[in-house]
Design an enzyme around this catalytic site. Structure first.
Site, mmCIF file in Angstrom:
data_model
loop_
_atom_site.group_PDB
_atom_site.id
_atom_site.type_symbol
_atom_site.label_atom_id
_atom_site.label_comp_id
_atom_site.label_asym_id
_atom_site.label_seq_id
_atom_site.Cartn_x
_atom_site.Cartn_y
_atom_site.Cartn_z
ATOM 1 N N VAL A 66 0.759 -1.255 0.118
ATOM 2 C CA VAL A 66 0.130 -0.111 0.045
ATOM 3 C C VAL A 66 0.844 1.103 0.285
ATOM 4 O O VAL A 66 0.356 2.486 -0.019
ATOM 5 C CB VAL A 66 -0.849 0.041 1.074
ATOM 6 C CG1 VAL A 66 -1.936 -1.160 1.163
ATOM 7 C CG2 VAL A 66 -0.228 -0.006 2.318
ATOM 8 N N SER A 144 -6.569 4.712 14.965
ATOM 9 C CA SER A 144 -6.085 4.124 16.197
ATOM 10 C C SER A 144 -6.268 4.904 17.359
ATOM 11 O O SER A 144 -6.432 6.146 17.243
ATOM 12 C CB SER A 144 -4.469 3.831 16.338
ATOM 13 O OG SER A 144 -4.098 3.369 17.496
ATOM 14 N N TYR A 157 3.751 7.089 14.594
ATOM 15 C CA TYR A 157 2.439 6.228 14.232
ATOM 16 C C TYR A 157 1.331 7.269 14.748
ATOM 17 O O TYR A 157 0.270 7.323 13.844
ATOM 18 C CB TYR A 157 2.397 5.185 15.032
ATOM 19 C CG TYR A 157 1.196 4.101 15.390
ATOM 20 C CD1 TYR A 157 1.121 3.340 14.157
ATOM 21 C CD2 TYR A 157 0.285 4.218 16.179
ATOM 22 C CE1 TYR A 157 0.076 2.400 14.160
ATOM 23 C CE2 TYR A 157 -0.938 3.355 16.079
ATOM 24 C CZ TYR A 157 -1.013 2.432 15.102
ATOM 25 O OH TYR A 157 -2.092 1.644 15.088
ATOM 26 N N ALA A 158 1.167 8.075 15.566
ATOM 27 C CA ALA A 158 0.174 8.786 16.267
ATOM 28 C C ALA A 158 -0.024 9.866 14.903
ATOM 29 O O ALA A 158 -1.140 10.256 14.756
ATOM 30 C CB ALA A 158 0.216 9.452 17.631
ATOM 31 N N LYS A 161 -1.867 8.193 12.248
ATOM 32 C CA LYS A 161 -3.277 7.973 12.585
ATOM 33 C C LYS A 161 -4.098 8.957 12.756
ATOM 34 O O LYS A 161 -5.417 8.986 12.255
ATOM 35 C CB LYS A 161 -3.166 6.769 13.666
ATOM 36 C CG LYS A 161 -2.619 5.546 13.448
ATOM 37 C CD LYS A 161 -3.483 4.840 12.392
ATOM 38 C CE LYS A 161 -2.664 3.454 12.090
ATOM 39 N NZ LYS A 161 -3.582 2.763 10.998
HETATM 40 N N1 LIG Z 1 -3.947 -4.552 17.036
HETATM 41 C C1 LIG Z 1 -4.058 -3.239 17.729
HETATM 42 O O1 LIG Z 1 -3.911 -2.968 18.880
HETATM 43 C C2 LIG Z 1 -4.513 -1.968 16.763
HETATM 44 C C3 LIG Z 1 -4.952 -0.820 17.686
HETATM 45 C C4 LIG Z 1 -5.326 0.349 16.788
HETATM 46 C C5 LIG Z 1 -5.182 0.333 15.473
HETATM 47 N N2 LIG Z 1 -4.657 -0.854 14.781
HETATM 48 C C6 LIG Z 1 -4.759 -0.760 13.254
HETATM 49 O O2 LIG Z 1 -5.068 -1.734 12.824
HETATM 50 C C7 LIG Z 1 -4.677 -1.917 11.397
HETATM 51 C C8 LIG Z 1 -4.233 -3.549 11.376
HETATM 52 O O3 LIG Z 1 -3.313 -3.831 12.200
HETATM 53 P P1 LIG Z 1 -3.429 -5.431 13.216
HETATM 54 O O4 LIG Z 1 -3.248 -4.888 14.648
HETATM 55 O O5 LIG Z 1 -4.257 -6.277 12.536
HETATM 56 O O6 LIG Z 1 -1.928 -5.845 12.770
HETATM 57 P P2 LIG Z 1 -1.371 -7.040 11.898
HETATM 58 O O7 LIG Z 1 0.239 -6.946 12.068
HETATM 59 O O8 LIG Z 1 -1.936 -8.276 12.460
HETATM 60 O O9 LIG Z 1 -1.584 -6.962 10.492
HETATM 61 C C9 LIG Z 1 -1.192 -5.708 9.718
HETATM 62 C C10 LIG Z 1 -1.183 -6.276 8.299
HETATM 63 O O10 LIG Z 1 -0.585 -5.099 7.491
HETATM 64 C C11 LIG Z 1 0.004 -5.636 6.452
HETATM 65 N N3 LIG Z 1 0.970 -4.504 6.018
HETATM 66 C C12 LIG Z 1 2.145 -3.980 6.688
HETATM 67 N N4 LIG Z 1 2.574 -3.120 6.024
HETATM 68 C C13 LIG Z 1 1.847 -3.236 4.500
HETATM 69 C C14 LIG Z 1 2.144 -2.622 3.131
HETATM 70 N N5 LIG Z 1 3.295 -1.793 2.995
HETATM 71 N N6 LIG Z 1 1.259 -2.909 2.112
HETATM 72 C C15 LIG Z 1 0.187 -3.939 2.504
HETATM 73 N N7 LIG Z 1 0.033 -4.333 3.649
HETATM 74 C C16 LIG Z 1 1.029 -4.297 4.807
HETATM 75 C C17 LIG Z 1 0.810 -6.595 7.373
HETATM 76 O O11 LIG Z 1 1.451 -7.700 6.707
HETATM 77 C C18 LIG Z 1 -0.003 -7.327 7.915
HETATM 78 O O12 LIG Z 1 -0.622 -8.357 7.520
HETATM 79 C C19 LIG Z 1 -3.275 -1.252 11.257
HETATM 80 O O13 LIG Z 1 -3.873 -0.241 10.598
HETATM 81 C C20 LIG Z 1 -3.121 -0.793 12.733
HETATM 82 O O14 LIG Z 1 -2.599 0.553 12.976
HETATM 83 C C21 LIG Z 1 -4.356 -1.881 15.530
#
Ligand SMILES: NC(=O)c1ccc[n+]([C@@H]2O[C@H](COP(=O)([O-])OP(=O)(O)OC[C@H]3O[C@@H](n4cnc5c(N)ncnc54)[C@H](O)[C@@H]3O)[C@@H](O)[C@H]2O)c1
Length: 262
Positions: A66, A144, A157-158, A161
């Protein structure tokens, strides 16, 4: 419309980025369970294949980085070539990039911006372009709780987001007249690979003592006293994807056990 029909995605086409793991994988599964054909992208091809196997014939995969606009446009083109329309687009791919403020390098900053911010921008544009042709759709961007809780070591990150909510509002305002809705979901802590960096050992395994302490702190920060699961986030996304939320646009929905309120 019958109550459960308003939550259905039967006959709809949904694109999900970041679908190789965690929240994106669950969102793709939930959308498919609700009846959608899903077109899923991620850099992790093995993870994508696993997600597709969990979903079955309703899923199509395309390796998508992405941080590259061309990859995002190719993902949209794949969905249009196969199904002729895109009804739902979820920008879920993200990276954490943890780093103390004084140690942040130009490379780190640019990498996190490219994935978390530019990826969402170009994803929203590709989705809006397709949806405009077919009478509308729903764009869901993942921000987030960390965007406003300012966790130490997470400045980049913040920042990215926070930008996600800004993009969402502009898309909602500019594209609303074409039947396109855009909303943000801001998860709280969900124990995925991305979220567990603070208690991982160098070899990738989890440090169980640090993990227990981190989970205890997360639970105690939430009025509900619980940690989220990917399904908690995916269910909120399904609401925003479906006709149940036809009057909702430009919003930021916190799904975090009550950590933030407002
Ligand atoms: N888990 C949490 O506590 C949490 C909290 C707030 C927000 N989020 C957000 O949720 C979303 C999903 O994260 P998650 O927690 O499921 O983590 P995760 O690590 O399980 O999944 C993240 C996915 O993004 C993919 N990814 C990373 N870089 C990429 C790129 N350049 N192109 C395409 N794909 C890419 C990874 O390969 C992975 O499959 C993220 O945007 C994260 O910031 C997560």
């Amino acid at each position: 419309m019958a109550l459960m029909d308003s939550f259905s995605l039967e006959g709809r086409v949904a694109v999900v980025t970041g679908a190789a793991a965690g929240i994106g994988r669950q969102a793709a599964q939930t959308f498919a369970e609700a009846g959608a054909k899903v077109v899923i992208g991620d850099v992790d091809e093995a993870g994508l294949a696993e997600t597709a196997a969990l979903i079955g014939s309703a899923a199509t995969v395309l390796r998508t980085d992405v941080s590259r606009k061309a990859d995002i446009d190719a993902l949209a083109a794949k969905a249009l070539e196969l199904h002729g329309r895109i009804d739902v687009w979820a920008n879920v791919a993200g990276t954490a990039g943890p780093c103390p403020l004084l140690d942040v390098t130009e490379d780190l900053l640019e990498r996190v911006i490219a994935i978390n911010l530019k990826g969402v921008f170009w994803g929203s544009q590709a989705a809006a372009r397709a949806m405009k042709e077919t009478g509308g759709g729903s764009i869901i961007n993942i921000s987030s709780t960390g965007a406003i809780s300012a966790p130490p070591g997470m400045s980049v990150y913040a920042m990215t987001k926070s930008g996600v909510s800004a993009i969402t509002r502009n898309v909602a305002k500019e594209m609303g007249a074409f039947g396109i809705r855009a909303n943000t979901v801001s998860p709280g802590f969900v124990e995925t690979t991305l979220a567990t960096w603070s208690y991982r050992n160098a070899d990738g395994s989890l440090d169980e003592a640090k993990r227990e302490e981190a989970l205890r702190l997360r639970r105690s920060a939430a009025p509900l006293g619980i940690i989220g699961e990917p399904t908690d986030i995916a269910h909120a996304m399904l609401y925003l994807a479906s006709q149940a939320s036809r009057f909702v646009s430009g919003q930021n929905l916190y799904v975090n056990g009550g950590v933030t309120m407002g």
